[in-house]
Design a protein around this motif. Structure first.
Motif, PDB file in Angstrom:
ATOM      1  N   GLN A  50      60.710  74.860  29.696  1.00  0.00           N
ATOM      2  CA  GLN A  50      61.455  75.868  29.168  1.00  0.00           C
ATOM      3  C   GLN A  50      62.843  76.333  29.082  1.00  0.00           C
ATOM      4  OE1 GLN A  50      58.825  78.754  31.228  1.00  0.00           O
ATOM      5  NE2 GLN A  50      57.072  78.216  30.762  1.00  0.00           N
ATOM      6  N   GLU A  51      63.051  76.659  27.956  1.00  0.00           N
ATOM      7  CA  GLU A  51      64.809  77.784  28.155  1.00  0.00           C
ATOM      8  C   GLU A  51      65.079  78.457  29.144  1.00  0.00           C
ATOM      9  OE1 GLU A  51      65.530  74.912  24.463  1.00  0.00           O
ATOM     10  OE2 GLU A  51      66.517  76.874  25.440  1.00  0.00           O
ATOM     11  N   PRO A  52      66.133  78.098  29.691  1.00  0.00           N
ATOM     12  CA  PRO A  52      66.619  79.566  30.542  1.00  0.00           C
ATOM     13  C   PRO A  52      66.875  80.428  30.695  1.00  0.00           C
ATOM     14  CG  PRO A  52      68.297  77.613  29.823  1.00  0.00           C
ATOM     15  CD  PRO A  52      67.452  76.719  29.090  1.00  0.00           C
ATOM     16  N   PRO A  53      65.921  81.153  30.705  1.00  0.00           N
ATOM     17  CA  PRO A  53      66.035  83.099  30.845  1.00  0.00           C
ATOM     18  C   PRO A  53      67.540  83.679  30.068  1.00  0.00           C
ATOM     19  CG  PRO A  53      66.137  82.640  32.812  1.00  0.00           C
ATOM     20  CD  PRO A  53      65.694  81.033  32.091  1.00  0.00           C
ATOM     21  N   ARG A  54      68.081  83.857  29.139  1.00  0.00           N
ATOM     22  CA  ARG A  54      69.217  84.213  28.730  1.00  0.00           C
ATOM     23  C   ARG A  54      69.541  85.656  29.412  1.00  0.00           C
ATOM     24  NH1 ARG A  54      72.264  84.639  22.976  1.00  0.00           N
ATOM     25  NH2 ARG A  54      73.837  86.044  23.519  1.00  0.00           N
ATOM     26  N   PRO A  55      70.610  85.494  30.032  1.00  0.00           N
ATOM     27  CA  PRO A  55      71.228  86.581  30.902  1.00  0.00           C
ATOM     28  C   PRO A  55      71.569  87.610  30.470  1.00  0.00           C
ATOM     29  CG  PRO A  55      73.165  85.476  31.507  1.00  0.00           C
ATOM     30  CD  PRO A  55      72.466  84.347  30.828  1.00  0.00           C
ATOM     31  N   VAL A  56      71.640  88.977  30.824  1.00  0.00           N
ATOM     32  CA  VAL A  56      71.551  90.095  30.009  1.00  0.00           C
ATOM     33  C   VAL A  56      72.848  90.977  30.541  1.00  0.00           C
ATOM     34  CG1 VAL A  56      71.072  92.831  30.081  1.00  0.00           C
ATOM     35  CG2 VAL A  56      69.131  91.245  30.295  1.00  0.00           C
ATOM     36  N   ILE A  57      73.960  90.594  30.074  1.00  0.00           N
ATOM     37  CA  ILE A  57      75.461  91.319  30.061  1.00  0.00           C
ATOM     38  C   ILE A  57      75.569  92.317  29.662  1.00  0.00           C
ATOM     39  CG2 ILE A  57      77.603  90.452  30.105  1.00  0.00           C
ATOM     40  CD1 ILE A  57      76.386  87.214  30.551  1.00  0.00           C
ATOM     41  N   ASP A  58      75.584  93.247  29.979  1.00  0.00           N
ATOM     42  CA  ASP A  58      76.265  94.925  29.953  1.00  0.00           C
ATOM     43  C   ASP A  58      76.972  95.552  30.188  1.00  0.00           C
ATOM     44  OD1 ASP A  58      73.155  96.056  31.251  1.00  0.00           O
ATOM     45  OD2 ASP A  58      74.681  95.331  32.170  1.00  0.00           O
ATOM     46  N   ASP A  59      77.642  96.764  30.418  1.00  0.00           N
ATOM     47  CA  ASP A  59      78.329  97.147  31.011  1.00  0.00           C
ATOM     48  C   ASP A  59      77.982  97.580  32.984  1.00  0.00           C
ATOM     49  OD1 ASP A  59      77.920 100.639  29.203  1.00  0.00           O
ATOM     50  OD2 ASP A  59      76.372  99.175  30.946  1.00  0.00           O
ATOM     51  N   THR A  60      77.031  96.748  32.906  1.00  0.00           N
ATOM     52  CA  THR A  60      76.975  97.763  33.664  1.00  0.00           C
ATOM     53  C   THR A  60      77.530  96.582  34.799  1.00  0.00           C
ATOM     54  OG1 THR A  60      74.876  96.634  34.147  1.00  0.00           O
ATOM     55  CG2 THR A  60      75.077  99.249  33.692  1.00  0.00           C
ATOM     56  N   VAL A  61      77.653  95.279  34.382  1.00  0.00           N
ATOM     57  CA  VAL A  61      77.649  94.350  35.128  1.00  0.00           C
ATOM     58  C   VAL A  61      79.246  94.029  34.891  1.00  0.00           C
ATOM     59  CG1 VAL A  61      77.524  91.430  35.009  1.00  0.00           C
ATOM     60  CG2 VAL A  61      75.941  93.176  34.377  1.00  0.00           C
ATOM     61  N   SER A  62      80.080  93.035  35.901  1.00  0.00           N
ATOM     62  CA  SER A  62      81.027  92.929  36.229  1.00  0.00           C
ATOM     63  C   SER A  62      82.206  91.900  35.257  1.00  0.00           C
ATOM     64  CB  SER A  62      81.789  93.444  37.875  1.00  0.00           C
ATOM     65  OG  SER A  62      81.605  92.257  37.802  1.00  0.00           O
ATOM     66  N   ARG A  85      51.476  76.783  21.766  1.00  0.00           N
ATOM     67  CA  ARG A  85      52.292  76.038  22.529  1.00  0.00           C
ATOM     68  C   ARG A  85      51.644  74.903  23.020  1.00  0.00           C
ATOM     69  NH1 ARG A  85      51.850  81.410  26.601  1.00  0.00           N
ATOM     70  NH2 ARG A  85      49.843  81.056  25.857  1.00  0.00           N
ATOM     71  N   LEU A  86      50.998  74.330  22.543  1.00  0.00           N
ATOM     72  CA  LEU A  86      50.750  73.659  22.897  1.00  0.00           C
ATOM     73  C   LEU A  86      51.093  72.324  22.402  1.00  0.00           C
ATOM     74  CD1 LEU A  86      46.656  73.882  23.835  1.00  0.00           C
ATOM     75  CD2 LEU A  86      48.857  73.455  25.647  1.00  0.00           C
ATOM     76  N   ARG A  87      52.463  72.527  21.269  1.00  0.00           N
ATOM     77  CA  ARG A  87      53.323  71.375  20.679  1.00  0.00           C
ATOM     78  C   ARG A  87      54.104  70.835  21.701  1.00  0.00           C
ATOM     79  NH1 ARG A  87      55.197  76.649  19.844  1.00  0.00           N
ATOM     80  NH2 ARG A  87      57.632  76.650  19.630  1.00  0.00           N
ATOM     81  N   PRO A  88      54.632  69.957  21.086  1.00  0.00           N
ATOM     82  CA  PRO A  88      55.739  69.102  21.656  1.00  0.00           C
ATOM     83  C   PRO A  88      57.326  70.163  21.856  1.00  0.00           C
ATOM     84  CG  PRO A  88      54.952  67.884  19.477  1.00  0.00           C
ATOM     85  CD  PRO A  88      54.438  68.962  19.809  1.00  0.00           C
ATOM     86  N   ILE A 140      42.880  80.344  19.922  1.00  0.00           N
ATOM     87  CA  ILE A 140      42.987  79.010  19.433  1.00  0.00           C
ATOM     88  C   ILE A 140      44.100  78.548  20.150  1.00  0.00           C
ATOM     89  CG2 ILE A 140      40.226  79.721  17.397  1.00  0.00           C
ATOM     90  CD1 ILE A 140      43.101  79.611  15.633  1.00  0.00           C
ATOM     91  N   ASP A 141      43.436  77.062  19.586  1.00  0.00           N
ATOM     92  CA  ASP A 141      45.228  76.569  20.549  1.00  0.00           C
ATOM     93  C   ASP A 141      45.261  75.358  19.353  1.00  0.00           C
ATOM     94  OD1 ASP A 141      46.303  77.071  23.187  1.00  0.00           O
ATOM     95  OD2 ASP A 141      43.833  76.479  23.546  1.00  0.00           O
ATOM     96  N   ILE A 142      46.078  75.787  18.843  1.00  0.00           N
ATOM     97  CA  ILE A 142      46.651  74.546  17.418  1.00  0.00           C
ATOM     98  C   ILE A 142      48.308  73.987  17.044  1.00  0.00           C
ATOM     99  CG2 ILE A 142      44.608  75.704  16.508  1.00  0.00           C
ATOM    100  CD1 ILE A 142      46.282  76.581  14.192  1.00  0.00           C
ATOM    101  N   CYS A 143      47.892  72.771  16.795  1.00  0.00           N
ATOM    102  CA  CYS A 143      49.967  72.638  16.606  1.00  0.00           C
ATOM    103  C   CYS A 143      49.662  72.152  14.918  1.00  0.00           C
ATOM    104  CB  CYS A 143      49.683  70.840  16.612  1.00  0.00           C
ATOM    105  SG  CYS A 143      50.212  72.015  18.876  1.00  0.00           S
ATOM    106  N   VAL A 144      50.995  72.977  14.383  1.00  0.00           N
ATOM    107  CA  VAL A 144      51.136  72.804  13.063  1.00  0.00           C
ATOM    108  C   VAL A 144      52.909  71.677  12.627  1.00  0.00           C
ATOM    109  CG1 VAL A 144      51.912  74.104  10.574  1.00  0.00           C
ATOM    110  CG2 VAL A 144      50.488  75.106  12.633  1.00  0.00           C
ATOM    111  N   PHE A 145      51.947  70.418  12.254  1.00  0.00           N
ATOM    112  CA  PHE A 145      52.517  69.250  11.284  1.00  0.00           C
ATOM    113  C   PHE A 145      53.352  69.077  10.145  1.00  0.00           C
ATOM    114  CE2 PHE A 145      50.534  68.597  15.493  1.00  0.00           C
ATOM    115  CZ  PHE A 145      51.704  67.595  16.608  1.00  0.00           C
ATOM    116  N   TYR A 146      54.372  68.382   9.810  1.00  0.00           N
ATOM    117  CA  TYR A 146      54.352  68.284   9.018  1.00  0.00           C
ATOM    118  C   TYR A 146      54.944  66.599   8.305  1.00  0.00           C
ATOM    119  CZ  TYR A 146      59.215  69.553   9.266  1.00  0.00           C
ATOM    120  OH  TYR A 146      60.600  69.141   9.547  1.00  0.00           O
TER     121      TYR A 146
END
Length: 887
Positions: free
Chosen positions: A539-551, A182-185, A134-140
């Motif tokens: 869409q939000e840009p994907p957050r990079p994965v920065i761990d101890d394998t990344v220089s 996900r059909l909300r603004p 079901i596609d819905i939007c919740v508003f107030y």
């Protein structure tokens, strides 16, 4: 054509015959599910608001099983027609939403005024299938929900989360409906429940044609229907445009092409088609109707039926669609929806694809009333071919690159300026049409990378009328063209970007207005045209994965790419009103906090790799605007690094760590830079070590700190690091401020007054639009409230955020109100002003479009009235500062 026949005369017999072919129905039957679907509807309708949540969920899930089995039986027997089945499923979803909303409100002791859900898609049109989401939007509605309480937004989010969880969480009794919000603004940047004010602003400013299609099917489904009706009425001009919008055809066709590429443009010989999204499927019938509704519905309200068959009937009645075409599409639609149900009722799977396996397909054919599989396959293929023939006919004459512009002459060939083109550009407001013509002529000649291919030049030709018209609408066409030129000429390749701009008129308008409104953002875009893709993706840009394998260098580059997009998106949303100006500081500060956290982690890994394990623990604290979560576009970061370890052992290690942190935050790389960093607010300022030990920090704050340093200390806020250390440092800071308040030598008031007088001399105001350091600016307000905190010395009153500090101050109510309103007003203006133009200006030119945006950020009608209000607010704040600081 596909013909769906009953499998038996009665519901009981039909179900009995279907059970071997439908494992889902067989399981329901074997577990003892009984009863009529109307009883299931009533059971949900009768759920009391105060029933425990677990019981509400169990009741709905058991009712769903009863509904599914009973509906399937009547469906297979032909007792209930297919659209009766879809309506029953939709009504059941509606009753479930009402039930969970009642329960969520009841557990919070709230009434339901001002909060509501809108059904979209198939649910909005009463067209749900057995396994639909079901596609819905919740508003107030602000000012109605919770009677204007400031926590209304957060409460609405909690309620929205309740709705989704109670509907789709799988329990021992199953689930009710997968619920999609996900059909909300702007779903990537908005909370689950959206205020009606924000939604209206979103659709007015950046709403897309595909969203107009979505809202054709909208209807109130749960909650405050009066508020929902008001909201839908507000959206009518967005959905139903008065002008004939034939450009919408191209946008909708582009959406269809994307769907085809996703599911594969299967040929008609396949025996396993997607009957919803595939060629000749349900979606093409929906698009056939909705496209023509979008084009004509603005002027012909009788075409605005939100159901597919209702729309076809309305279009036929208005003479838009031939009766024979409508009849064939209606027959196909009913057959395909019936088939869709039989595919789904077999296993309760969210699928629209006819099974490829022969045995499974025979089961589907049997459920459709066919004894012969070959006849079933043949009739299905004929139905799909019929649908696509009608659909393709609708789009046969699509042509986005119009030969003539309604604006007038737009000729950029040859060597002499075309007089008609000069006239057209002059009518749009260009002060020097010849200069624009010469630039465009050079683009056509392939003198920039974007037009070095024939396709690039063709796209430019198609784009120019809309682009120039959009520039005229800004009120600053010369400025918009100048910045667009920088943007356009900076692109390494133009086909992709120009195609996006041509396909998305709102994106083009958005880009041009951004360039005209905000020279600072325009400069960023001209250096990084790839940022435009961040707007297209929505869409939000994907957050990079920065761990101890990344220089270390890799971490810096990865985060800069992410930060660049996020930073731009925040600025863009603020400029176009998708972020409230009064809240923008939190968005900038959140991004800065994330950046410090990631870069500190990278700096720690790099320091450990080079100099061994970390001694003790560390934490990083914000001060200044970052401490108060009041950053603006381009703000510096005021930070201090504190560690808990023996300085004789650890000082060198933490000095190196801090140096790497500063490098990570400030050093320009191939991917750009992040921030300027100021560490002068640490103990002993620039003369002290860059990393401070706990004993040194405590000693300095209790014995050596000046009054102004304790004023700055009120803005201290932990950002990252060891939690215990963060708590300890905040306690030390609080105790130091309280201890200073305990002194009775009267120096606090004098010190504060002296410091403000000194700032007046060293940083005198630079005019009306100096919103920070001038008399009556934000610094005056900060000094008043920081003086109050130092004099009171009450831990609960020490707040790093200026507006929060004002609300907790001991000032009389009238003075608190003056400061709260004044600071909110000035900060809101400063947010938009700094985003658009950079640092404070002493006069100068403000683009006309920006004047309007500045007015809207503080709800002022005219720019003259805005400037008068700035003068008035600053005068009142300065008078209060003179009184309180005894200047």
């Amino acid at each position: 054509m596909l013909t769906i026949l009953p499998v038996a005369d009665t519901a009981e017999t039909a179900l009995e015959r279907a059970l071997p072919a439908a494992p889902y129905l067989r399981r329901l039957h074997e577990t003892g599910v009984r009863g009529h679907w109307r009883d299931a509807l009533q059971a949900v309708r009768d759920i009391p608001a105060d029933l425990p949540e677990a019981d509400v969920m169990a009741t709905m899930r058991k009712a769903k099983a009863q509904l599914h089995l009973s509906l399937a039986a009547e469906d297979l027997a032909g007792v209930l027609p297919v659209m009766g089945v879809t309506r029953a499923l939709s009504e059941f979803a509606e009753e479930c939403l009402e039930a969970v909303l009642r329960a969520s409100l009841a557990k919070r002791d709230l009434g339901g005024a001002g909060i509501f859900a809108v059904a979209l898609g198939k649910m909005g049109a009463y067209e749900l299938n057995y396994s639909s989401d079901i596609d819905i939007c919740v508003f107030y509605e602000p000012g109605v929900f919770m009677d204007g309480d400031f926590s209304a937004g957060e409460t609405a989010q909690r309620i929205a989360r309740d709705l989704v969880r109670m509907m789709q969480e799988a329990t021992g009794d199953g689930y009710v409906f997968r619920t999609d919000l996900r059909l909300r603004p702007d779903p990537s940047s908005t909370p689950l429940a959206v205020s009606t004010k924000m939604a209206d602003l979103y659709y007015e400013s950046v709403g897309q044609n595909w969203e107009r299609m979505v809202w054709i099917k909208a209807r109130p489904t749960a909650g405050d229907h009066a508020s929902a009706d008001r909201f839908l009425k507000i959206l009518q001009p967005f959905v139903w445009r008065r002008n004939l919008d034939y450009w919408a055809i191209g946008d909708i066709q582009a959406i269809k092409r994307m769907i085809n590429s996703k599911v594969g443009r299967a040929d008609f010989e396949t025996v396993s088609p997607d009957v919803k999204l595939g060629p000749g499927g349900i979606r093409e019938i929906e698009f056939f109707a909705q496209t023509q509704q979008l084009i004509l519905g603005g002027r012909q309200s009788e075409l605005r039926d939100n159901s597919t068959l209702g729309a076809l009937a309305a279009l036929t009645g208005a003479g838009v669609v031939e009766r024979n075409t409508a009849e064939e599409l209606e027959t196909a639609y009913l057959a395909l929806r019936n088939l869709e149900h039989r595919v789904q009722m077999r296993r309760d799977e969210q699928t629209h694809t006819v099974p490829a396996g022969e045995d499974d397909r025979k089961d589907v054919a049997m459920l459709c009333g066919y004894a012969d599989l070959a006849s079933f396959d043949r009739d299905l293929q004929a139905t799909r071919r019929c649908v696509q023939a009608h659909y393709d006919g609708l789009f046969a004459h699509e042509d986005r690159a119009l030969d003539a512009s309604p604006l007038g002459n737009l000729v950029f060939t040859g060597v002499d300026d075309d007089p008609g083109t000069i006239e057209t550009l002059a009518s749009l407001g260009f002060s020097n049409p010849s200069a624009a013509i010469e630039s465009i002529r050079s683009w056509h000649r392939g003198r920039v990378p974007a037009t070095r291919t024939a396709r690039g030049r063709e796209l430019l030709t198609a784009l120019l009328p809309s682009m120039l018209e959009a520039m005229g609408k800004t009120g600053e066409p010369d400025e918009a063209f100048r910045w667009f030129s920088r943007f356009f000429e900076g692109m390494s390749s133009g086909v992709q970007t120009l195609s996006m701009l041509l396909a998305e008129q709102t994106l083009l308008d958005d880009l041009v207005s951004t360039l005209a409104l905000a020279p600072r953002l325009a400069q960023i875009l001209s250096r990084r045209p790839d940022l435009l893709e961040a707007l297209v993706s929505r869409q939000e840009p994907p957050r990079p994965v920065i761990d101890d394998t990344v220089s270390f260098d890799g971490a810096l580059d990865a985060w800069r790419r992410y930060h660049r997009e996020q930073n731009f998106l925040i600025g863009h949303r603020l400029l176009h009103g998708l972020i409230n100006a009064r809240d923008a500081g939190a968005h900038w500060s959140d991004l800065a906090d994330e950046t410090i956290q990631e870069m500190a982690s990278a700096a720690e890994c790099e320091t450990e790799d080079r100099y061994g394990p970390r001694p003790g623990s560390w934490a990083i604290f914000a001060m200044g605007k970052l401490g108060g979560r009041e950053l603006t576009a381009g703000s510096d970061l005021d930070i201090i690094v504190i560690y808990d370890a023996d300085p004789m052992v650890a000082q060198t290690w933490y000095t190196r760590f801090t140096q790497r942190l500063i490098t990570a935050l400030t050093a320009p790389t191939a991917e750009g830079d992040l921030y300027e960093v100021d560490m002068r607010l640490r103990p002993s300022g620039g003369a002290g070590p860059v990393a401070v030990s706990v004993p040194a920090f405590e000693r300095y704050q209790n014995h050596d700190a000046w009054t102004w340093e304790h004023m700055a200390l009120t803005r201290l806020r932990p950002v990252t690091g060891d939690e215990a250390l963060c708590y300890r440092i905040m306690k030390i800071a609080c105790e130091a401020i309280v201890a200073r308040a305990g002194k009775t030598d009267g120096t606090i008031s004098q010190d504060v007054a002296d410091m403000r007088q000194r700032l007046y001399r060293e940083k005198p105001g630079t005019g009306l639009w100096d919103l920070k350091t001038a008399e009556g600016g934000l610094v005056d307000a900060e000094f008043v409230v920081q003086r109050d905190m130092l004099l009171r010395g009450e831990p609960d009153a020490i707040r790093s955020n200026t507006r929060e500090a004002i609300s907790c101050s001991s000032l009389p109510e009238a003075e608190r109100t003056l400061l709260e309103e004044g600071v909110t007003f000035l900060q809101s203006l400063q947010q938009v002003h700094r985003l658009a133009l950079g640092s404070e200006m002493a006069g100068g030119h403000i683009p006309e479009g920006l004047k309007d945006r500045l007015c809207r950020s503080v709800d002022m009608e005219t720019f003259d009235a805005l400037e008068a209000e700035i003068s008035s607010v600053k005068s009142k704040i300065h008078m209060l500062a003179v009184k309180k600081l005894q200047l």
